[in-house]
Design a protein around this motif. Structure first.
Motif, short mmCIF file in Angstrom:
data_model
loop_
_atom_site.label_atom_id
_atom_site.label_comp_id
_atom_site.label_asym_id
_atom_site.label_seq_id
_atom_site.Cartn_x
_atom_site.Cartn_y
_atom_site.Cartn_z
N TYR A 181 -8.58 -16.01 36.08
CA TYR A 181 -10.00 -16.05 35.75
C TYR A 181 -10.15 -16.60 34.34
N ASP A 182 -11.02 -17.58 34.18
CA ASP A 182 -11.32 -18.18 32.88
C ASP A 182 -12.48 -17.40 32.28
N PHE A 183 -12.19 -16.52 31.33
CA PHE A 183 -13.21 -15.65 30.76
C PHE A 183 -14.21 -16.41 29.90
N GLN A 184 -13.80 -17.50 29.31
CA GLN A 184 -14.71 -18.28 28.47
C GLN A 184 -15.77 -18.97 29.32
N ASN A 185 -15.35 -19.57 30.43
CA ASN A 185 -16.29 -20.28 31.31
C ASN A 185 -16.80 -19.42 32.45
N GLU A 186 -16.25 -18.21 32.58
CA GLU A 186 -16.62 -17.27 33.64
C GLU A 186 -16.50 -17.89 35.02
N THR A 187 -15.33 -18.44 35.28
CA THR A 187 -15.04 -19.07 36.56
C THR A 187 -13.66 -18.64 37.05
N ILE A 188 -13.49 -18.68 38.35
CA ILE A 188 -12.17 -18.45 38.94
C ILE A 188 -11.35 -19.72 38.76
N VAL A 189 -10.08 -19.54 38.46
CA VAL A 189 -9.16 -20.67 38.36
C VAL A 189 -8.33 -20.69 39.64
N PHE A 190 -8.43 -21.79 40.37
CA PHE A 190 -7.65 -21.96 41.59
C PHE A 190 -6.54 -22.97 41.33
N GLU A 191 -5.37 -22.70 41.90
CA GLU A 191 -4.23 -23.59 41.79
C GLU A 191 -3.53 -23.55 43.15
N GLY A 196 -4.48 -4.67 32.32
CA GLY A 196 -5.29 -3.58 32.85
C GLY A 196 -6.50 -4.05 33.65
N ARG A 197 -6.59 -5.36 33.92
CA ARG A 197 -7.73 -5.90 34.67
C ARG A 197 -7.53 -5.79 36.17
N VAL A 198 -8.63 -5.55 36.85
CA VAL A 198 -8.65 -5.52 38.32
C VAL A 198 -9.60 -6.62 38.78
N PHE A 199 -9.16 -7.40 39.76
CA PHE A 199 -10.01 -8.41 40.36
C PHE A 199 -10.53 -7.85 41.68
N LEU A 200 -11.84 -7.83 41.81
CA LEU A 200 -12.51 -7.22 42.96
C LEU A 200 -13.53 -8.21 43.52
N PHE A 201 -13.31 -8.64 44.76
CA PHE A 201 -14.22 -9.60 45.37
C PHE A 201 -14.64 -9.10 46.75
N ASP A 202 -15.85 -9.47 47.13
CA ASP A 202 -16.39 -9.14 48.45
C ASP A 202 -16.80 -10.44 49.11
N SER A 203 -16.37 -10.65 50.35
CA SER A 203 -16.70 -11.86 51.09
C SER A 203 -18.09 -11.76 51.69
N PRO A 215 -14.96 -0.52 32.47
CA PRO A 215 -15.90 -1.49 33.05
C PRO A 215 -15.62 -2.94 32.64
N ASP A 216 -15.18 -3.17 31.41
CA ASP A 216 -14.90 -4.54 30.95
C ASP A 216 -13.66 -5.13 31.61
N ASP A 217 -12.85 -4.29 32.22
CA ASP A 217 -11.62 -4.76 32.86
C ASP A 217 -11.77 -4.99 34.37
N ILE A 218 -13.00 -4.92 34.86
CA ILE A 218 -13.26 -5.18 36.28
C ILE A 218 -13.90 -6.56 36.40
N VAL A 219 -13.17 -7.48 37.02
CA VAL A 219 -13.71 -8.81 37.31
C VAL A 219 -14.25 -8.73 38.73
N ASN A 220 -15.56 -8.72 38.84
CA ASN A 220 -16.26 -8.35 40.07
C ASN A 220 -17.09 -9.53 40.57
N GLY A 221 -16.95 -9.86 41.84
CA GLY A 221 -17.72 -10.99 42.35
C GLY A 221 -17.87 -11.02 43.84
N LEU A 222 -18.81 -11.83 44.26
CA LEU A 222 -19.06 -12.12 45.67
C LEU A 222 -18.49 -13.51 45.95
N ILE A 223 -17.82 -13.68 47.08
CA ILE A 223 -17.28 -14.97 47.47
C ILE A 223 -18.14 -15.50 48.62
N LEU A 224 -18.74 -16.66 48.39
CA LEU A 224 -19.66 -17.24 49.36
C LEU A 224 -19.23 -18.66 49.71
#
Length: 165
Positions: free
Chosen positions: A31-41, A80-87, A118-127
């Motif tokens: 996750y790119d915290f500066q641009n607030e985007t997921i980094v895919f490779e 200590g970060r958790v990535f949490l996504f919901d489809s 709370p700051d360590d939870i990267v939370n998002g919806l995947i659409l």
């Protein structure tokens, strides 16, 4: 003449969830915290997402337990970060996704056995989208209680091609 394929199902939400799960496990680089985007490779396999069920209350008088189920969640990383996504299989979000907000509160209060800041939870919806990846803010309450949820639009063709591979 171009070939056309048709995908017919009555449970696309479950199919989309499985395809996204496969895509994240194969291509989520971070996750790119500066641009607030997921980094895919492509085929990096750097993070392991799982579907996880967590008890949120003790059994009631009828021996019923109440659970929440995370679609795509990682264990805490080295920071200590958790990535949490919901489809989400639909493309129009017209109201706040309260389920995802609740997931944030459950994690920050230790519902999964580990209390996450709370700051360590990267939370998002995947659409799905037919265009290139983009993200946008879904809800930003960082100044109130730390809840920050983004909408991540990923190309449906890429996800499907990776799935059928």
């Amino acid at each position: 003449m171009t070939e056309q394929s048709y995908f017919v199902t009555q449970a696309f939400d479950l199919s989309w969830e499985n395809m996204v799960h496969n895509y994240l496990n194969s291509n989520f680089a971070g996750y790119d915290f500066q641009n607030e985007t997921i980094v895919f490779e492509n085929e990096c396999r750097k993070h392991f997402f799982k579907k996880e069920k967590s008890s949120i209350e003790t059994e009631d008088k009828n021996n019923h337990k109440f659970f929440i189920e995370f679609d795509h969640i990682t264990q805490p990383d080295e920071h200590g970060r958790v990535f949490l996504f919901d489809s989400k299989y639909y493309t129009r979000i017209s109201e706040v996704n309260y389920k995802q907000v609740a997931y944030h509160y459950f994690l920050s209060n230790g519902a999964n056995g580990v209390k996450i800041k709370p700051d360590d939870i990267v939370n998002g919806l995947i659409l799905p989208t037919e265009k290139k990846y983009k993200s946008r803010v879904h809800i930003d309450r960082r100044d109130i209680d730390g809840v920050y949820i983004q909408e991540h639009y990923i190309n449906i063709r890429d996800v499907m091609e990776k799935y059928i591979g």
